[in-house]
Design a protein around this motif. Structure first.
Motif, PDB file in Angstrom:
ATOM      1  N   GLY A 246      -4.766   7.261 -13.943  1.00 54.22           N
ATOM      2  CA  GLY A 246      -4.226   7.857 -12.725  1.00 54.22           C
ATOM      3  C   GLY A 246      -2.862   7.333 -12.327  1.00 54.22           C
ATOM      4  O   GLY A 246      -2.042   8.064 -11.765  1.00 54.22           O
ATOM      5  N   TYR A 247      -2.579   6.064 -12.633  1.00 55.37           N
ATOM      6  CA  TYR A 247      -1.273   5.508 -12.294  1.00 55.37           C
ATOM      7  C   TYR A 247      -0.165   6.244 -13.045  1.00 55.37           C
ATOM      8  O   TYR A 247       0.880   6.596 -12.466  1.00 55.37           O
ATOM      9  N   GLU A 248      -0.381   6.471 -14.332  1.00 58.54           N
ATOM     10  CA  GLU A 248       0.629   7.161 -15.143  1.00 58.54           C
ATOM     11  C   GLU A 248       0.805   8.605 -14.694  1.00 58.54           C
ATOM     12  O   GLU A 248       1.925   9.110 -14.608  1.00 58.54           O
ATOM     13  N   VAL A 249      -0.309   9.267 -14.401  1.00 55.23           N
ATOM     14  CA  VAL A 249      -0.229  10.664 -13.955  1.00 55.23           C
ATOM     15  C   VAL A 249       0.480  10.754 -12.612  1.00 55.23           C
ATOM     16  O   VAL A 249       1.307  11.644 -12.378  1.00 55.23           O
ATOM     17  N   CYS A 250       0.179   9.822 -11.710  1.00 54.90           N
ATOM     18  CA  CYS A 250       0.820   9.824 -10.393  1.00 54.90           C
ATOM     19  C   CYS A 250       2.333   9.630 -10.535  1.00 54.90           C
ATOM     20  O   CYS A 250       3.124  10.293  -9.852  1.00 54.90           O
ATOM     21  N   THR A 251       2.732   8.733 -11.415  1.00 57.12           N
ATOM     22  CA  THR A 251       4.161   8.507 -11.665  1.00 57.12           C
ATOM     23  C   THR A 251       4.835   9.791 -12.139  1.00 57.12           C
ATOM     24  O   THR A 251       5.936  10.148 -11.694  1.00 57.12           O
ATOM     25  N   GLN A 252       4.176  10.521 -13.053  1.00 53.98           N
ATOM     26  CA  GLN A 252       4.728  11.775 -13.563  1.00 53.98           C
ATOM     27  C   GLN A 252       4.813  12.830 -12.474  1.00 53.98           C
ATOM     28  O   GLN A 252       5.799  13.576 -12.386  1.00 53.98           O
ATOM     29  N   PRO A 263       0.787  15.092  -0.723  1.00 53.63           N
ATOM     30  CA  PRO A 263      -0.113  13.938  -0.687  1.00 53.63           C
ATOM     31  C   PRO A 263      -0.865  13.780  -2.016  1.00 53.63           C
ATOM     32  O   PRO A 263      -1.452  14.748  -2.509  1.00 53.63           O
ATOM     33  N   VAL A 264      -0.822  12.591  -2.586  1.00 56.82           N
ATOM     34  CA  VAL A 264      -1.558  12.285  -3.813  1.00 56.82           C
ATOM     35  C   VAL A 264      -2.506  11.134  -3.496  1.00 56.82           C
ATOM     36  O   VAL A 264      -2.056  10.039  -3.137  1.00 56.82           O
ATOM     37  N   ILE A 265      -3.791  11.383  -3.634  1.00 61.42           N
ATOM     38  CA  ILE A 265      -4.808  10.404  -3.248  1.00 61.42           C
ATOM     39  C   ILE A 265      -5.497   9.871  -4.507  1.00 61.42           C
ATOM     40  O   ILE A 265      -6.142  10.625  -5.233  1.00 61.42           O
ATOM     41  N   ILE A 266      -5.351   8.589  -4.765  1.00 60.70           N
ATOM     42  CA  ILE A 266      -6.022   7.960  -5.899  1.00 60.70           C
ATOM     43  C   ILE A 266      -7.510   7.803  -5.575  1.00 60.70           C
ATOM     44  O   ILE A 266      -7.873   7.331  -4.497  1.00 60.70           O
ATOM     45  N   VAL A 277      -2.433  -1.919  -4.179  1.00 62.95           N
ATOM     46  CA  VAL A 277      -0.992  -2.182  -4.232  1.00 62.95           C
ATOM     47  C   VAL A 277      -0.343  -1.401  -5.359  1.00 62.95           C
ATOM     48  O   VAL A 277       0.717  -0.778  -5.192  1.00 62.95           O
ATOM     49  N   ARG A 278      -0.993  -1.415  -6.533  1.00 68.91           N
ATOM     50  CA  ARG A 278      -0.420  -0.690  -7.672  1.00 68.91           C
ATOM     51  C   ARG A 278      -0.384   0.812  -7.404  1.00 68.91           C
ATOM     52  O   ARG A 278       0.572   1.492  -7.787  1.00 68.91           O
ATOM     53  N   ALA A 279      -1.421   1.327  -6.710  1.00 70.74           N
ATOM     54  CA  ALA A 279      -1.449   2.750  -6.371  1.00 70.74           C
ATOM     55  C   ALA A 279      -0.269   3.113  -5.476  1.00 70.74           C
ATOM     56  O   ALA A 279       0.362   4.165  -5.641  1.00 70.74           O
ATOM     57  N   LYS A 280       0.054   2.231  -4.543  1.00 73.46           N
ATOM     58  CA  LYS A 280       1.200   2.477  -3.660  1.00 73.46           C
ATOM     59  C   LYS A 280       2.515   2.418  -4.430  1.00 73.46           C
ATOM     60  O   LYS A 280       3.434   3.208  -4.186  1.00 73.46           O
ATOM     61  N   LEU A 281       2.609   1.496  -5.381  1.00 70.64           N
ATOM     62  CA  LEU A 281       3.845   1.334  -6.150  1.00 70.64           C
ATOM     63  C   LEU A 281       4.172   2.564  -6.992  1.00 70.64           C
ATOM     64  O   LEU A 281       5.340   2.855  -7.237  1.00 70.64           O
ATOM     65  N   VAL A 282       3.142   3.282  -7.448  1.00 68.44           N
ATOM     66  CA  VAL A 282       3.407   4.473  -8.270  1.00 68.44           C
ATOM     67  C   VAL A 282       3.556   5.725  -7.417  1.00 68.44           C
ATOM     68  O   VAL A 282       3.726   6.824  -7.942  1.00 68.44           O
TER      69      VAL A 282
END
Length: 308
Positions: A246-252, A263-266, A277-282
């Motif tokens: 999900g982190y990579e997809v969110c970045t894309q 809005p993108v919700i992990i 924290v990592r979810a917020k960073l991406v």
């Protein structure tokens, strides 16, 4: 169809009669329920067809027996406090862990083999060779606790019908592993990138009952082109998926200007501070932990879509 099977010797006339009567009982039951729920009066009557209109081989049913059994079944259904629930609804599991803890291993195994969001209560009763009413009553405590849910199943002939298979969600008319619920196009569309059948069914139930459109994207590799085509108002994104995460997809997603403010919700079972924290960073807007529960999802929908 039944007459053809009789002619071919595949079923007997007695079996044909039983099938026809069973289908008529279900139809009458549904009519009784629809009338009660809508507050309409219902008066049913019947008359035999003239013999010259009947085929050479036909199925004869007892109208009085059909009416009596349908009325008895509906009365039992009401007395069991199931009036508001249709036997045409399909059970879905929202919280596997909680269900497993509250059932014997054998009962849990048998149920999960059949509960796929596609088989109705009637279907499962037939598969398990159990009476419909006791089976439904046995599942209702789990529905009331939010461990299970009941969802509508689309007709086979529907242009937008969908089914959830064991490999994930797929649509009869949508490529790329998309499952959609048709709601008026004026309602916001919510996308869920998720390879899990159970979580997709749970999210679908909650989102559509809240009045939104829903699209499930099973394959994260195909997510971006589908998102660009569908243009959802909010995206739920599973964290752990095959091939990518999900982190990579969110970045894309955030690299595409069209989704800069979407809005993108992990969504994940890992609910640690590092993950948040990592979810917020991406670039994620928010973070909810599994299992998928109505309260969590509805809170997100209210927060991010109420003003849209």
């Amino acid at each position: 169809m039944l007459t053809g099977l009789i002619k071919q010797g595949i079923i007997s006339e007695q079996q044909s009669t039983a099938i026809a009567e069973s289908n008529l009982i279900e139809i009458l039951f549904d009519l009784y329920q629809a009338a009660v729920l809508s507050g309409a009066a219902i008066h049913l009557s019947h008359r035999p067809l003239p013999t010259n209109l009947l085929p050479p081989v036909s199925t004869s049913v007892s109208a009085s027996r059909v009416f009596q059994q349908a009325q008895q079944l509906w009365q039992t259904w009401q007395e069991s406090e199931l009036t508001d629930w249709s036997p045409n609804l399909a059970p879905v599991i929202w919280d596997n862990d909680a269900l497993r803890q509250q059932m014997s291993f054998l009962a849990y195994h048998n149920l999960t083999m059949l509960v796929d969001g596609d088989r109705t209560l009637r279907d499962i009763a037939i598969q398990l060779k159990q009476p419909l009413v006791p089976l439904t009553r046995s599942l209702m405590p789990y529905v009331q606790k939010g461990i299970m849910g009941l969802t509508a199943v689309k007709d086979w002939g529907s242009d937008r019908s969908f089914k959830f298979t064991q490999s994930g969600a797929s649509s009869a008319n949508s490529p790329g592993g998309i499952a959609q619920n048709p709601i008026a196009s004026t309602h916001p569309l919510v996308a869920y990138i998720e390879d899990s059948r159970f979580d997709s069914v749970a999210m679908n139930q909650i989102v559509t009952q809240a009045g939104y459109q829903f699209v499930n994207i099973q394959d994260p590799i195909e997510a971006l082109p589908i998102l660009l085509e569908q243009k959802p108002s909010l995206i739920f994104l599973d964290l752990l998926m095959p091939v990518t995460n999900g982190y990579e997809v969110c970045t894309q997603i955030r690299r595409i200007s069209a989704f800069k403010d979407t809005p993108v919700i992990i969504v994940t079972g890992k609910d640690g501070i590092v993950d948040r924290v990592r979810a917020k960073l991406v670039g994620s807007s928010d973070f909810i932990a599994k299992p998928i529960e109505p309260g969590k999802v509805l809170s997100v929908l209210k927060t991010y879509l109420s003003a849209r």
